[in-house]
Design an enzyme around this catalytic site. Structure first.
Site, PDB file in Angstrom:
ATOM      1  N   ASP A  14       0.905  -1.042   0.203  1.00 53.30           N
ATOM      2  CA  ASP A  14      -0.073  -0.064   0.126  1.00 53.30           C
ATOM      3  C   ASP A  14       0.870   1.192  -0.057  1.00 53.30           C
ATOM      4  O   ASP A  14       1.808   1.329   0.647  1.00 53.30           O
ATOM      5  CB  ASP A  14      -0.885   0.076   1.277  1.00 53.30           C
ATOM      6  N   PHE A  43       3.134   7.557 -13.215  1.00 52.35           N
ATOM      7  CA  PHE A  43       1.602   7.433 -13.169  1.00 52.35           C
ATOM      8  C   PHE A  43       1.604   8.578 -11.954  1.00 52.35           C
ATOM      9  O   PHE A  43       2.487   9.046 -11.050  1.00 52.35           O
ATOM     10  CB  PHE A  43       1.142   5.856 -12.967  1.00 52.35           C
TER      11      PHE A  43
HETATM   12  P1  IMP Z   1      -2.239   2.129  -4.072  1.00 60.24           P
HETATM   13  O1  IMP Z   1      -0.860   1.683  -3.383  1.00 60.24           O
HETATM   14  O2  IMP Z   1      -2.215   1.430  -5.399  1.00 60.24           O
HETATM   15  O3  IMP Z   1      -3.342   2.128  -3.266  1.00 60.24           O
HETATM   16  O4  IMP Z   1      -1.738   3.475  -4.719  1.00 60.24           O
HETATM   17  C1  IMP Z   1      -2.108   4.883  -4.025  1.00 60.24           C
HETATM   18  C2  IMP Z   1      -2.019   6.013  -4.540  1.00 60.24           C
HETATM   19  O5  IMP Z   1      -0.598   6.513  -4.187  1.00 60.24           O
HETATM   20  C3  IMP Z   1      -1.738   5.971  -6.209  1.00 60.24           C
HETATM   21  O6  IMP Z   1      -3.100   5.928  -6.792  1.00 60.24           O
HETATM   22  C4  IMP Z   1      -0.910   7.067  -6.672  1.00 60.24           C
HETATM   23  O7  IMP Z   1      -1.886   8.454  -6.524  1.00 60.24           O
HETATM   24  C5  IMP Z   1      -0.344   7.569  -5.528  1.00 60.24           C
HETATM   25  N1  IMP Z   1       1.238   6.609  -5.753  1.00 60.24           N
HETATM   26  C6  IMP Z   1       1.768   5.486  -5.052  1.00 60.24           C
HETATM   27  N2  IMP Z   1       2.849   5.425  -5.677  1.00 60.24           N
HETATM   28  C7  IMP Z   1       3.097   6.305  -6.625  1.00 60.24           C
HETATM   29  C8  IMP Z   1       4.134   6.507  -7.502  1.00 60.24           C
HETATM   30  O8  IMP Z   1       5.291   5.765  -7.612  1.00 60.24           O
HETATM   31  N3  IMP Z   1       4.178   7.754  -8.332  1.00 60.24           N
HETATM   32  C9  IMP Z   1       3.017   8.584  -8.157  1.00 60.24           C
HETATM   33  N4  IMP Z   1       1.999   8.259  -7.506  1.00 60.24           N
HETATM   34  C10 IMP Z   1       2.145   7.159  -6.656  1.00 60.24           C
END
Ligand code: IMP
Length: 211
Positions: free
Chosen positions: A75, A164
């Site tokens: 996460d 992203f």
């Molecule tokens: P999850 O871990 O898939 O819940 O991601 C959480 C959110 O954090 C993502 O949708 C992005 O908005 C942000 N995020 C996490 N890692 C990155 C990264 O490496 N680059 C840019 N945004 C990130």
């Protein structure tokens, strides 16, 4: 174990990008990574935690219980110091209370909200970090929790086309580039997820051996 004698691990995500990022380095450790697409009976798992650790554990415990296999989950999110470490675990959903402009992606809307919230914050106070918490849950109940971070600063406008999420707004002063100006390999070498994965693999053998 799979047919080749490799340990099969389920990655608790539907995100093909994350599976690609993690599968190769884990394969070097004799681990075969499969995604949730092999287990269509497992639906979306709600991230109800208030910390990265809680959310990663919620996902990995659910997938381990449903499959009987070792499950790995991550996460991640962005902590901005001037926003009391927000949006944090809410990074993906940060601008759900904002209306999209015509044709605007969620990533772009999130960045637009972040720039608005920081409109009066000077450069010196725009420090931030990406955080990734990665966990492994074993069917016998053992759990491994690691964390990786990447320190940076929020730019005043987006820069770069790669990556992203918040990448175009994340400035790494040590290399004087935004995260969106890095190739995938350059990003993995310094990113929060890369650091968390390296920490996970460093402790993997002991974890599997029950040490
Ligand atoms: P999850 O871990 O898939 O819940 O991601 C959480 C959110 O954090 C993502 O949708 C992005 O908005 C942000 N995020 C996490 N890692 C990155 C990264 O490496 N680059 C840019 N945004 C990130």
């Amino acid at each position: 174990m799979n047919d080749n004698g490799k340990l099969r691990v389920v990655l608790a995500t539907h995100n093909a990008g994350k599976i690609r990022e993690l599968a190769d380095p884990m394969a070097d450790f004799g681990i075969e990574v499969v995604g949730l697409s092999l287990f269509p009976e497992i639906g979306e798992i709600e991230e109800t935690g208030t910390t990265f650790e809680e959310n990663a554990l919620i996902k990995a415990r659910a997938v381990c219980a449903a499959t009987g296999l070792v499950a790995v989950a991550d996460d991640s999110g962005l902590e901005v110091d001037a926003l009391d470490k927000g949006p944090g675990v809410y990074s993906a959903r940060y601008s759900n209370d904002w209306e999209s402009l015509p044709g605007e992606s969620v990533d772009k809307r999130n960045m637009r909200k972040l720039l608005f919230e920081l409109r009066d914050v000077p450069q010196a106070r725009r420090s931030c970090r990406f955080v990734s918490c990665m966990v492994a849950v074993h069917p016998d109940g053992r759990e491994l929790v690691v964390r990786g971070t990447w320190e940076g600063r929020i730019l005043e406008e987006p820069l770069g086309e790669n990556g992203f999420g918040y990448d175009p707004l994340f400035w790494d002063e040590s290399i004087r580039k935004s995260a969106a100006q890095l190739t995938r390999d350059e990003k993995n070498a310094r990113s929060h997820r890369g650091n968390a994965l390296r920490a996970l693999l460093a402790r993997w053998s002991d974890f599997m051996a029950g040490k």
